[in-house]
Design a protein around this motif. Structure first.
Motif, PDB file in Angstrom:
ATOM      1  N   PHE A 110      -9.247  -0.280   1.644  1.00  0.00           N
ATOM      2  CA  PHE A 110      -9.842   0.138   2.907  1.00  0.00           C
ATOM      3  C   PHE A 110      -9.622  -0.906   4.007  1.00  0.00           C
ATOM      4  O   PHE A 110      -9.360  -0.565   5.162  1.00  0.00           O
ATOM      5  N   SER A 111      -9.716  -2.182   3.647  1.00  0.00           N
ATOM      6  CA  SER A 111      -9.595  -3.232   4.666  1.00  0.00           C
ATOM      7  C   SER A 111      -8.233  -3.200   5.352  1.00  0.00           C
ATOM      8  O   SER A 111      -8.111  -3.569   6.532  1.00  0.00           O
ATOM      9  N   GLU A 112      -7.197  -2.767   4.616  1.00  0.00           N
ATOM     10  CA  GLU A 112      -5.856  -2.702   5.196  1.00  0.00           C
ATOM     11  C   GLU A 112      -5.753  -1.620   6.274  1.00  0.00           C
ATOM     12  O   GLU A 112      -4.914  -1.703   7.167  1.00  0.00           O
ATOM     13  N   PHE A 113      -6.602  -0.610   6.174  1.00  0.00           N
ATOM     14  CA  PHE A 113      -6.513   0.532   7.088  1.00  0.00           C
ATOM     15  C   PHE A 113      -7.719   0.627   8.018  1.00  0.00           C
ATOM     16  O   PHE A 113      -7.834   1.582   8.790  1.00  0.00           O
ATOM     17  N   GLU A 114      -8.599  -0.365   7.955  1.00  0.00           N
ATOM     18  CA  GLU A 114      -9.841  -0.300   8.735  1.00  0.00           C
ATOM     19  C   GLU A 114      -9.615  -0.141  10.241  1.00  0.00           C
ATOM     20  O   GLU A 114     -10.327   0.644  10.887  1.00  0.00           O
ATOM     21  N   PRO A 115      -8.635  -0.824  10.851  1.00  0.00           N
ATOM     22  CA  PRO A 115      -8.439  -0.631  12.297  1.00  0.00           C
ATOM     23  C   PRO A 115      -8.133   0.822  12.667  1.00  0.00           C
ATOM     24  O   PRO A 115      -8.564   1.311  13.713  1.00  0.00           O
ATOM     25  N   GLY A 159       0.815   7.822  -4.115  1.00  0.00           N
ATOM     26  CA  GLY A 159      -0.177   8.343  -5.046  1.00  0.00           C
ATOM     27  C   GLY A 159      -1.139   9.294  -4.380  1.00  0.00           C
ATOM     28  O   GLY A 159      -1.515  10.328  -4.946  1.00  0.00           O
ATOM     29  N   PHE A 160      -1.553   8.946  -3.164  1.00  0.00           N
ATOM     30  CA  PHE A 160      -2.444   9.831  -2.402  1.00  0.00           C
ATOM     31  C   PHE A 160      -1.766  11.161  -2.127  1.00  0.00           C
ATOM     32  O   PHE A 160      -2.377  12.231  -2.234  1.00  0.00           O
ATOM     33  N   LYS A 161      -0.496  11.106  -1.788  1.00  0.00           N
ATOM     34  CA  LYS A 161       0.264  12.332  -1.537  1.00  0.00           C
ATOM     35  C   LYS A 161       0.331  13.191  -2.798  1.00  0.00           C
ATOM     36  O   LYS A 161       0.137  14.416  -2.745  1.00  0.00           O
ATOM     37  N   ALA A 195       0.814  -1.217   0.000  1.00  0.00           N
ATOM     38  CA  ALA A 195       0.000   0.000   0.000  1.00  0.00           C
ATOM     39  C   ALA A 195       0.848   1.268   0.000  1.00  0.00           C
ATOM     40  O   ALA A 195       0.335   2.346  -0.288  1.00  0.00           O
ATOM     41  N   LYS A 196       2.135   1.140   0.321  1.00  0.00           N
ATOM     42  CA  LYS A 196       2.975   2.336   0.400  1.00  0.00           C
ATOM     43  C   LYS A 196       3.043   3.068  -0.938  1.00  0.00           C
ATOM     44  O   LYS A 196       3.073   4.296  -0.986  1.00  0.00           O
ATOM     45  N   ASP A 201       1.620   5.104  12.659  1.00  0.00           N
ATOM     46  CA  ASP A 201       3.057   5.399  12.500  1.00  0.00           C
ATOM     47  C   ASP A 201       3.416   5.548  11.031  1.00  0.00           C
ATOM     48  O   ASP A 201       4.216   6.416  10.654  1.00  0.00           O
ATOM     49  N   LEU A 202       2.830   4.671  10.181  1.00  0.00           N
ATOM     50  CA  LEU A 202       3.088   4.744   8.752  1.00  0.00           C
ATOM     51  C   LEU A 202       2.562   6.058   8.169  1.00  0.00           C
ATOM     52  O   LEU A 202       3.247   6.732   7.393  1.00  0.00           O
ATOM     53  N   LEU A 203       1.350   6.443   8.573  1.00  0.00           N
ATOM     54  CA  LEU A 203       0.756   7.677   8.056  1.00  0.00           C
ATOM     55  C   LEU A 203       1.534   8.908   8.507  1.00  0.00           C
ATOM     56  O   LEU A 203       1.711   9.858   7.741  1.00  0.00           O
ATOM     57  N   ILE A 204       2.016   8.890   9.752  1.00  0.00           N
ATOM     58  CA  ILE A 204       2.823  10.010  10.235  1.00  0.00           C
ATOM     59  C   ILE A 204       4.118  10.112   9.437  1.00  0.00           C
ATOM     60  O   ILE A 204       4.583  11.209   9.110  1.00  0.00           O
ATOM     61  N   ALA A 205       4.698   8.954   9.105  1.00  0.00           N
ATOM     62  CA  ALA A 205       5.924   8.956   8.306  1.00  0.00           C
ATOM     63  C   ALA A 205       5.681   9.545   6.921  1.00  0.00           C
ATOM     64  O   ALA A 205       6.530  10.256   6.371  1.00  0.00           O
ATOM     65  N   PHE A 206       4.506   9.282   6.357  1.00  0.00           N
ATOM     66  CA  PHE A 206       4.170   9.789   5.027  1.00  0.00           C
ATOM     67  C   PHE A 206       3.603  11.207   5.078  1.00  0.00           C
ATOM     68  O   PHE A 206       3.874  12.020   4.198  1.00  0.00           O
TER      69      PHE A 206
END
Length: 313
Positions: free
Chosen positions: A186-191, A13-15, A7-8, A226-231
């Motif tokens: 979405f399922s990867e980020f649902e939690p 792409g989102f960025k 997903a990275k 943590d991943l989102l903060i890094a990105f």
């Protein structure tokens, strides 16, 4: 979660899809700062006979920043000329009413559409520190000295940059969820969404959730965060436009009717250079100040309704 690494690339792409143009402001000390220059601090440009800005109680406000848009790169919907000024009350809270950033007269944003260099104010009133109502007088000099983010004035220049979204803004999850649904991740980020979008509901769920499942869900959410903060972490710059950053939280999460302030008008960050304490800009403990405005008001050059907030760690 094993597909999170895959997903990275999509996060990149989102960025790319969501980054926004901005003017990054850079400061430097100078002995030759003109009255109409872009600057932090110092004396403001004011037309002759202009009523000096005051708070509701009549205390004079202090110039925090002055932006001459004729000197800055063009940015969509922002002025291309004229001077925009940010005044704040010189008190222990730097013009911010804690818990209620909506304007109560302790700060003002003033726009001068036309500049008359040869017909400007040259005799300025003294700006006095406004002490708290209840204070040990022995603390007064210390409070006064520490109550403004910097000493003197800085010359300010600007350059166009692109700023990625910041995960701490109130609308980040809305945009990010739409992106995840669009690309089927979405399922990867649902939690992460489960816990961050409504923490109260999450706490209720934990009452009936097996402890092992509760712990696993929280660990997944923390890893994603943590991943989102890094990105999409801090962009600790002085800025005009694009995405703000915060050391605590976006005030638009909790201030009533504040979602209308959808545009970052101006941001002043903290900056510190080792060995040069007098050249630092310090909002509390390495904090940041933000001024927000409604986009339509910005386009119409109406600056009488602005949301001001600063926080620190």
């Amino acid at each position: 979660m094993e597909n999170l690494e895959k997903a990275k690339n999509l996060l990149e792409g989102f960025k790319a899809e969501t980054k926004q143009p901005a003017i990054r402001l850079t400061t430097q000390r100078s002995d030759h700062i003109a009255a109409t220059s872009s600057k932090f601090g110092g004396l403001p440009y004011l037309p002759k006979n202009f009523a000096y800005p005051t708070c509701a109680l009549g205390n004079r406000l202090k110039l925090l920043a002055q932006l001459n848009f004729a000197e800055l790169p063009p940015l969509a919907d922002f002025p291309t000329s004229g001077i925009l000024q940010f005044f704040v009350l010189h008190d222990e809270n730097i013009g911010r009413e804690w818990g209620n950033p909506i304007n109560d007269g302790k700060y003002k944003v003033i726009y001068h559409k036309e500049i008359h260099e040869n017909d400007r104010m040259t005799d300025f009133p003294e700006i006095k520190f406004v002490p708290p109502k209840f204070v040990d007088k022995s603390w007064l000099p210390k409070i006064s000295a520490e109550s403004f983010p910097f000493e003197g004035e800085f010359l300010v220049t600007g350059e166009l940059v692109e700023v990625p979204p910041i995960s701490y803004t109130w609308d980040f999850n809305v945009k990010f969820k739409a992106f995840c649904e669009k690309y089927g991740i979405f399922s990867e980020f649902e939690p992460y969404f489960l816990i961050t979008e409504n923490f109260g509901d999450w706490l209720k769920m934990t009452e009936t959730m097996p402890q092992e499942e509760q712990l696993a869900t929280k660990q997944k959410s923390d890893k994603i965060e943590d991943l989102l903060i890094a990105f999409f972490g801090y962009c600790e710059w002085h800025l005009i436009g694009s995405y703000p950053f915060f050391t605590q939280e976006d005030p638009r999460f909790y201030v009533k009717n504040s979602k209308k302030y959808d545009t970052l008008l101006f941001q002043m960050a903290s900056e510190y250079e080792q060995g040069k304490p007098k050249d630092c800009i310090m909002w509390g403990d390495m904090g940041v100040a933000n001024f927000f405005i409604n986009r339509q008001n910005l386009q119409n050059l109406k600056f009488d309704d602005v949301l001001y907030n600063w926080d620190c760690s």
